[in-house]
Design a protein around this motif. Structure first.
Motif, PDB file in Angstrom:
ATOM      1  N   TYR A   1     -27.737 146.251  67.836  1.00 12.26           N
ATOM      2  CA  TYR A   1     -26.416 146.711  67.430  1.00 12.26           C
ATOM      3  C   TYR A   1     -26.361 148.215  67.140  1.00 12.26           C
ATOM      4  O   TYR A   1     -25.352 148.705  66.631  1.00 12.26           O
ATOM      5  N   ALA A   2     -27.414 148.921  67.463  1.00 11.95           N
ATOM      6  CA  ALA A   2     -27.414 150.383  67.327  1.00 11.95           C
ATOM      7  C   ALA A   2     -28.341 150.984  68.377  1.00 11.95           C
ATOM      8  O   ALA A   2     -29.280 151.709  68.053  1.00 11.95           O
ATOM      9  N   PRO A   3     -28.103 150.708  69.663  1.00 11.92           N
ATOM     10  CA  PRO A   3     -29.009 151.216  70.692  1.00 11.92           C
ATOM     11  C   PRO A   3     -28.983 152.729  70.826  1.00 11.92           C
ATOM     12  O   PRO A   3     -29.871 153.308  71.448  1.00 11.92           O
ATOM     13  N   GLY A   4     -27.977 153.386  70.261  1.00 12.48           N
ATOM     14  CA  GLY A   4     -27.923 154.839  70.312  1.00 12.48           C
ATOM     15  C   GLY A   4     -28.898 155.523  69.376  1.00 12.48           C
ATOM     16  O   GLY A   4     -29.181 156.720  69.526  1.00 12.48           O
ATOM     17  N   ASP A   5     -29.433 154.794  68.409  1.00 14.89           N
ATOM     18  CA  ASP A   5     -30.338 155.388  67.423  1.00 14.89           C
ATOM     19  C   ASP A   5     -31.703 155.702  68.017  1.00 14.89           C
ATOM     20  O   ASP A   5     -32.148 155.067  68.979  1.00 14.89           O
TER      21      ASP A   5
END
Length: 361
Positions: free
Chosen positions: A261-265
């Motif tokens: 739910y936070a692949p951009g991190d």
């Protein structure tokens, strides 16, 4: 001095995350004045948790509040189009959760309405924000990545009976789609944001995990406008949840973290093909400033866009590209044929991507 914008959040399911990760962390930029939900127990709980002064079950009441700048819509998908149109008519700035609307026809109507409205609409794609993905974006924008070759996008999440116990979920009439529309849409947006437009789509869908009407498994094969190839895989039956984005370019390969739910991190792997490319990439990232994840990063960028009257961090054009892919995926899965993009007004799915048996008449 920047203006502190007043906000009303409509719908407190995902809307609570907008508050917790966004408005509550950005109090200098936003003043959450109103929450609206039909569930009075949830309305009271979220209102007390975040000390929201005004609480109502009436969307019309919110639109009549002259002191509210932004209406943030987090309701079930079939309500999005009429609520956005009403909020624009009331002179509000509008934020709306995905899927923005239920057809290319509706998003085109929104664009036409927005062109003559005081406010603008920002679709939600919070997964664009986070250090890892933003570094990749900078490298690609500078041209250092070179020619795009191949992308593989995996959305392997877990959703079971409890999730689908919510009455509007799992049905084309009310949720408008399944794993492709409601879940994998985030990673697919990242694909096009980083690798550009799509030329052709082939897809297969299946319902194998849950006793529902919509798909919960899907695969697709894409040809990008650049000539690059991409594969998509999505399931709601993965015991280990991941989102994986792997992009191969001429001079660098990117691979996301596996955070579902936070692949951009961070951490993202950024692997150059040569020492020379590695040195150019390192120089391009000098002075890179921390980018907050998810809603905090998105809402901070949104406030800045309002202040400067510059393009929003996510636009109606972005939403249309996302919904065009959705339309192509469902049409390809239904017909067993490849679909060529762009999709225009004469396409049979322009007014609804839903299967023929469930489409509105």
């Amino acid at each position: 001095m920047s203006k502190r914008r007043t906000v009303a959040v409509i719908g407190l399911g995902i809307g609570r995350s907008h508050i917790d990760e966004g408005y509550a962390r950005l109090r200098d930029q936003f003043d959450l004045q109103v929450i609206c939900d039909l569930n009075e127990e949830r309305l009271a709980a979220v209102g007390d948790e975040f000390s929201v002064p005004r609480r109502t079950t009436s969307f019309d009441e919110v639109l009549a509040m002259d002191d509210i700048d932004i209406v943030d819509i987090c309701t079930p998908p079939t309500l999005h189009f009429p609520q956005i149109m009403a909020a624009l008519a009331a002179g509000k700035q509008v934020i709306c959760e995905k899927p923005l609307v239920g057809s290319l026809h509706e998003v085109d109507q929104l664009a036409a309405t927005e062109a003559t409205s005081r406010g603008r609409t920002m679709p939600i794609f919070q997964y664009r924000f986070g250090n890892g993905l933003q570094k990749a974006r900078r490298i690609i924008e500078t041209g250092l990545a070179g020619k795009p070759y191949l992308a593989t996008i995996e959305t392997a999440w877990l959703r079971g009976p409890n999730y689908y116990a919510v009455p509007w979920r799992g049905r084309f009439e009310t949720e408008l789609g399944g794993a492709l529309l409601t879940h994998a849409i985030h990673s697919h947006d990242i694909l096009t944001w980083l690798m550009g437009d799509i030329a052709e789509v082939f897809a297969r869908t299946a319902t194998r995990v849950n006793a529902i009407e919509v798909e919960d498994c899907a695969v697709a094969s894409l040809v990008m406008q650049s000539g690059a190839l991409a594969s998509l895989a999505a399931t709601l039956g993965s015991a280990k949840e991941i989102s994986r984005i792997r992009l191969c370019f001429e001079h660098v390969t990117f691979e996301s973290s596996l955070s579902p739910y936070a692949p951009g991190d961070d951490p993202w792997q950024i692997i150059a093909t040569s020492p020379e490319a590695e040195a150019r990439i390192a120089k391009a990232l000098e002075g890179f400033k921390f980018v907050p994840s998810r809603f905090e990063g998105l809402m901070a960028a949104y406030h800045q866009a309002l202040e400067t009257d510059s393009p929003l961090p996510v636009t109606l054009k972005d939403a249309r590209r996302s919904l065009e892919l959705i339309t192509a995926l469902y049409h390809a899965a239904e017909t067993g044929e490849a679909v060529v993009l762009p999709i225009g007004k004469d396409h049979p799915k322009y007014r609804s991507w839903r299967p023929a048996a469930t489409a509105p008449r």
